[in-house]
Design a protein around this motif. Structure first.
Motif, PDB file in Angstrom:
ATOM      1  N   UNK A 243      -1.783   4.619 -11.356  1.00 32.35           N
ATOM      2  CA  UNK A 243      -3.026   5.270 -10.966  1.00 32.35           C
ATOM      3  C   UNK A 243      -2.726   6.668 -10.433  1.00 32.35           C
ATOM      4  N   UNK A 244      -3.726   7.328  -9.922  1.00 31.29           N
ATOM      5  CA  UNK A 244      -3.555   8.717  -9.469  1.00 31.29           C
ATOM      6  C   UNK A 244      -2.612   8.829  -8.277  1.00 31.29           C
ATOM      7  N   UNK A 245      -2.298   7.682  -7.644  1.00 37.67           N
ATOM      8  CA  UNK A 245      -1.380   7.693  -6.510  1.00 37.67           C
ATOM      9  C   UNK A 245       0.018   7.233  -6.896  1.00 37.67           C
ATOM     10  N   UNK A 246       0.224   7.013  -8.207  1.00 36.67           N
ATOM     11  CA  UNK A 246       1.541   6.625  -8.699  1.00 36.67           C
ATOM     12  C   UNK A 246       1.858   5.150  -8.591  1.00 36.67           C
ATOM     13  N   UNK A 247       0.833   4.318  -8.392  1.00 38.83           N
ATOM     14  CA  UNK A 247       1.041   2.874  -8.239  1.00 38.83           C
ATOM     15  C   UNK A 247       0.703   2.163  -9.548  1.00 38.83           C
TER      16      UNK A 247
END
Length: 430
Positions: A243-247
């Motif tokens: 996702x946009x948070x790198x998860x």
């Protein structure tokens, strides 16, 4: 016949009073479900294709022809239609298998099922084993499917389909025409949004203004929305896409919510199948008339998430991150969205609605509307880069899928011809 044992299908056929099982057909079923993520309907269709091919093969010797030619022989039989007879213990004749004349498009699907089975055999390294029941081998060892399969490991699949190029190509079928593209009229899109409640309006915006498939839309979470940049992402819950948070999405669902999307009953319904990435590359969704519809989306999102219905639903069930829910907190289904859409159609007074029989349309028609609208913009501007932008936005792996909208719409052709004609006339007069 297909025997269903606890959700796993097995192919079993009675021929000459012998029960014949297609070897490892149950494991093939599991392979298609777990590794290939095929729907149950696709699995049943593929297994019936192999069953039909097996029965036909038992009554049609392969002789000296190579397997690709043998498949071509079978393909012609499907094109013409065939009937396979057998005899009971008393010698009475009965119809064992019957196939009506099939279209080329349907035959291509039949061969895809056969191809899937051979791919499974190849990947499972099973070619050096017998592929059907030992009891039947002695009576049919020189015929049909047996003769084709009992060869060295991997050779059969590679002979028939090749590593990179298929020797037995699929039939060429006509391209889809405009009649087969059931696009919601863009002229009525604003009315649809106006009559929709906030939850449905958000869905219609993602499907229409962003070209998302309904199954993809229903997987939206607040984690996928960047309120500062006003960006929206759609991520496959079964994937390791970040996702946009790198998860990674699958990891996030498992660790934060304890959800295994593949096995959890509520989240594994085919309503939520993601199918393909959208957009084609990892980036936020594209917007049609961005300044207008993106603004409507974010205003509606704030309205929806602040509503009592949303917050009551959020605490009624075991928590999950998906924002489209019923009042009980269960995930919203495609059938529910379709019902809402039909109810809104009844409120929209339009001759176009009646003339085009739009009551037959569903959420996917909004995705087609996106492609058709892009083609109309192209007709007005002549900017060919729009074709590739549309391809990326809609998540098409092949440009052929995108060109259906640009090639087949009569309105687009007329506008292009009119525009070119006007330019030619202006040049002559100048």
């Amino acid at each position: 016949m297909l025997i269903n044992i606890s959700g796993v299908f097995r192919i079993s056929v009675i021929i000459e009073n012998n029960v014949v099982d297609i070897y490892n057909s149950d494991k093939w079923c599991i392979w298609m479900s777990n590794l290939k993520n095929y729907s149950t309907s696709t699995i049943i269709q593929y297994m019936k294709s192999v069953e039909r091919f097996f029965i036909w093969g038992c009554h049609n010797p392969q002789n000296e022809e190579s397997f690709p030619f043998y498949l071509a022989h079978y393909r012609q039989a499907l094109l013409a239609g065939f009937v396979i007879y057998d005899h009971d213990e008393e010698g009475n004749e009965f119809i064992l298998c019957k196939s009506q004349q099939l279209s080329k498009k349907t035959i291509n699907k039949e061969l895809e099922g056969i191809k899937s089975y051979y791919r499974f055999i190849d990947e499972s390294r099973l070619f050096d084993t017998l592929v059907i029941d030992q009891r039947y081998e002695s009576t049919r060892s020189s015929k049909g499917l047996l003769a084709g399969i009992q060869i060295k490991k991997s050779d059969d699949y590679l002979q028939a389909f090749g590593k990179r190029e298929e020797f037995l190509r699929a039939f060429r079928t006509p391209k889809s025409t405009e009649e087969s593209i059931k696009a919601f009229p863009f002229i009525l899109y604003d009315k649809l949004l106006t009559h929709a409640k906030p939850r449905e309006r958000l869905i219609f915006l993602l499907c229409g203004a962003c070209s998302a498939r309904i199954g993809q839309t229903l997987n939206l979470t607040l984690q996928d929305i960047d309120f500062d940049k006003k960006e929206v992402w759609l991520i496959d819950p079964l994937s390791d896409q970040k996702d946009q948070y790198g998860i990674p999405r699958r990891k996030w669902l498992s660790e934060v919510y304890g959800i295994d999307v593949k096995s959890h009953i509520e989240h594994s319904k085919k309503d939520f199948r993601f199918k393909y990435p959208i957009p084609l590359k990892r980036e936020p969704l594209f917007w049609l008339a961005e300044d207008k519809y993106k603004d409507i989306f974010f205003k509606t999102l704030l309205e929806y998430t602040a509503s009592p219905q949303y917050n009551i639903a959020r605490i009624k069930k075991v928590p999950h991150p998906f924002i489209f829910m019923t009042i009980s907190g269960a995930r919203l289904t495609q059938a529910s969205v379709l019902r809402s859409m039909k109810n809104i159609f009844l409120k929209i007074e339009s001759d176009l609605l009646k003339r085009k029989k739009l009551m037959n349309l569903g959420p996917h028609s909004l995705r087609h509307m996106f492609g058709s609208a892009m083609a109309e913009i192209y007709a007005l501007t002549g900017d060919e880069s729009l074709i590739y932008v549309c391809k990326e936005a809609m998540g098409h792996a092949s440009l052929d899928s995108t060109m259906i909208y640009f090639n087949m719409l009569p309105e687009t052709k007329k506008k292009l011809i009119a525009e070119v004609s006007r330019k030619i006339m202006d040049q002559k007069q100048g």
